[in-house]
Design a protein around this motif. Structure first.
Motif, mmCIF file in Angstrom:
data_model
loop_
_atom_site.group_PDB
_atom_site.id
_atom_site.type_symbol
_atom_site.label_atom_id
_atom_site.label_comp_id
_atom_site.label_asym_id
_atom_site.label_seq_id
_atom_site.Cartn_x
_atom_site.Cartn_y
_atom_site.Cartn_z
ATOM 1 N N ASP A 1 106.341 41.713 -31.337
ATOM 2 C CA ASP A 1 107.267 42.463 -32.183
ATOM 3 C C ASP A 1 108.073 43.437 -31.328
ATOM 4 O O ASP A 1 107.565 44.002 -30.352
ATOM 5 C CB ASP A 1 106.510 43.232 -33.260
ATOM 6 C CG ASP A 1 105.874 42.315 -34.297
ATOM 7 O OD1 ASP A 1 106.438 41.228 -34.521
ATOM 8 O OD2 ASP A 1 104.826 42.674 -34.863
ATOM 9 N N THR A 2 109.309 43.648 -31.725
ATOM 10 C CA THR A 2 110.176 44.576 -31.008
ATOM 11 C C THR A 2 110.841 45.533 -31.983
ATOM 12 O O THR A 2 110.980 45.233 -33.171
ATOM 13 C CB THR A 2 111.267 43.827 -30.218
ATOM 14 O OG1 THR A 2 112.051 43.047 -31.134
ATOM 15 C CG2 THR A 2 110.661 42.922 -29.162
ATOM 16 N N ASN A 3 111.247 46.681 -31.456
ATOM 17 C CA ASN A 3 112.000 47.663 -32.221
ATOM 18 C C ASN A 3 113.416 47.772 -31.660
ATOM 19 O O ASN A 3 113.684 47.404 -30.520
ATOM 20 C CB ASN A 3 111.318 49.034 -32.155
ATOM 21 C CG ASN A 3 109.944 49.021 -32.792
ATOM 22 O OD1 ASN A 3 109.736 48.412 -33.833
ATOM 23 N ND2 ASN A 3 108.987 49.679 -32.149
ATOM 24 N N ARG A 4 114.293 48.310 -32.485
ATOM 25 C CA ARG A 4 115.688 48.445 -32.088
ATOM 26 C C ARG A 4 115.854 49.574 -31.064
ATOM 27 O O ARG A 4 115.231 50.617 -31.163
ATOM 28 C CB ARG A 4 116.537 48.722 -33.332
ATOM 29 C CG ARG A 4 118.013 48.408 -33.159
ATOM 30 C CD ARG A 4 118.746 48.529 -34.493
ATOM 31 N NE ARG A 4 118.287 47.550 -35.462
ATOM 32 C CZ ARG A 4 118.693 46.290 -35.503
ATOM 33 N NH1 ARG A 4 119.563 45.850 -34.611
ATOM 34 N NH2 ARG A 4 118.233 45.469 -36.421
ATOM 35 N N GLY A 5 116.695 49.337 -30.067
ATOM 36 C CA GLY A 5 117.007 50.333 -29.060
ATOM 37 C C GLY A 5 118.496 50.629 -29.033
ATOM 38 O O GLY A 5 119.317 49.868 -29.560
ATOM 39 N N THR A 6 118.869 51.732 -28.385
ATOM 40 C CA THR A 6 120.257 52.182 -28.357
ATOM 41 C C THR A 6 120.853 52.001 -26.963
ATOM 42 O O THR A 6 120.295 52.480 -25.976
ATOM 43 C CB THR A 6 120.357 53.663 -28.765
ATOM 44 O OG1 THR A 6 119.796 53.831 -30.063
ATOM 45 C CG2 THR A 6 121.810 54.112 -28.785
#
Length: 215
Positions: free
Chosen positions: A40-45
């Protein structure tokens, strides 16, 4: 070879469009998520810069094709720890993802977009919608603090750009622009892995009208 062909195409488009209708420059942020099968991954900026030339298709500039050079960073954070064994060029290779680490891809490329502008009866405010493909080169990819070698990631990434925004005239020759939208990849970023970015982006910028002082 692929990189050389890409830059030859870019040079041809730019040389053929010099000193014509409209130029624009914008910059902003990407909010990216890398879709992987086993973690699973999370959103980055990250960031997103764009320099484009717009070729008008009618006398009131309602429709146009915008040829854009792009430089962007796409970032996503691993939500847990995992590893997998894959083959790269026939050789076994173990890929490890550590919770909290980021995968970062710096890309440069080219995107021709078809743009439709509304509000053609008003000079000061005009909304627009746009859609088009993107052709990008992965210049650098990092997994945590490790810089991946070129065999670990795809060199050419094809995708799509879908956006909307508006422009406000700030003078006889300049517009202020806001552009928001989404981007997705059609092919993978990492070699032999399902690894497509999906991004939300937001940019602000200016447009310079070479002639046709109002619209």
């Amino acid at each position: 070879m692929k990189k050389n062909l890409l830059f030859i195409c870019l040079a041809f488009v730019l040389s053929g469009s010099y000193a014509q209708y409209r130029w624009e420059v914008s910059g902003g942020a990407t909010f990216s998520k890398l879709n992987l099968d086993n973690v699973d991954t999370n959103r980055g900026t990250g960031f997103y810069f764009n320099a484009g030339y717009g070729y008008m298709l009618d006398d009131r500039a309602k429709t146009s094709i915008v040829f854009s050079l792009e430089a962007l960073q796409r970032r996503s954070t691993f939500a847990d720890t995992a590893s997998e064994s894959i083959e790269i060029n026939g050789e076994p290779f173990t890929v490890r993802y550590n919770e909290g680490d980021e995968i970062k891809a710096f890309q440069i490329g080219f995107s021709p977009k078809f743009r439709v502008i509304t509000g053609q009866n008003t000079d000061n405010f005009r909304a627009f919608f746009q859609v088009g493909p993107s052709f990008r080169v992965n210049a650098k990819v990092e997994n945590g603090d490790k810089k991946l070698s070129t065999q670990d990631y795809e060199q050419i990434v094809l995708g799509g750009v879908y956006g909307a925004g508006f422009s406000i005239a700030t003078g006889e020759m300049f517009d202020f622009m806001i552009d928001v939208g989404v981007m997705n990849d059609f092919i993978d970023n990492l070699t032999d892995q399902n690894s497509k970015f999906f991004d939300i982006y937001a940019r602000v910028g200016i447009r310079y009208r070479v002639y046709d002082a109002r619209r």
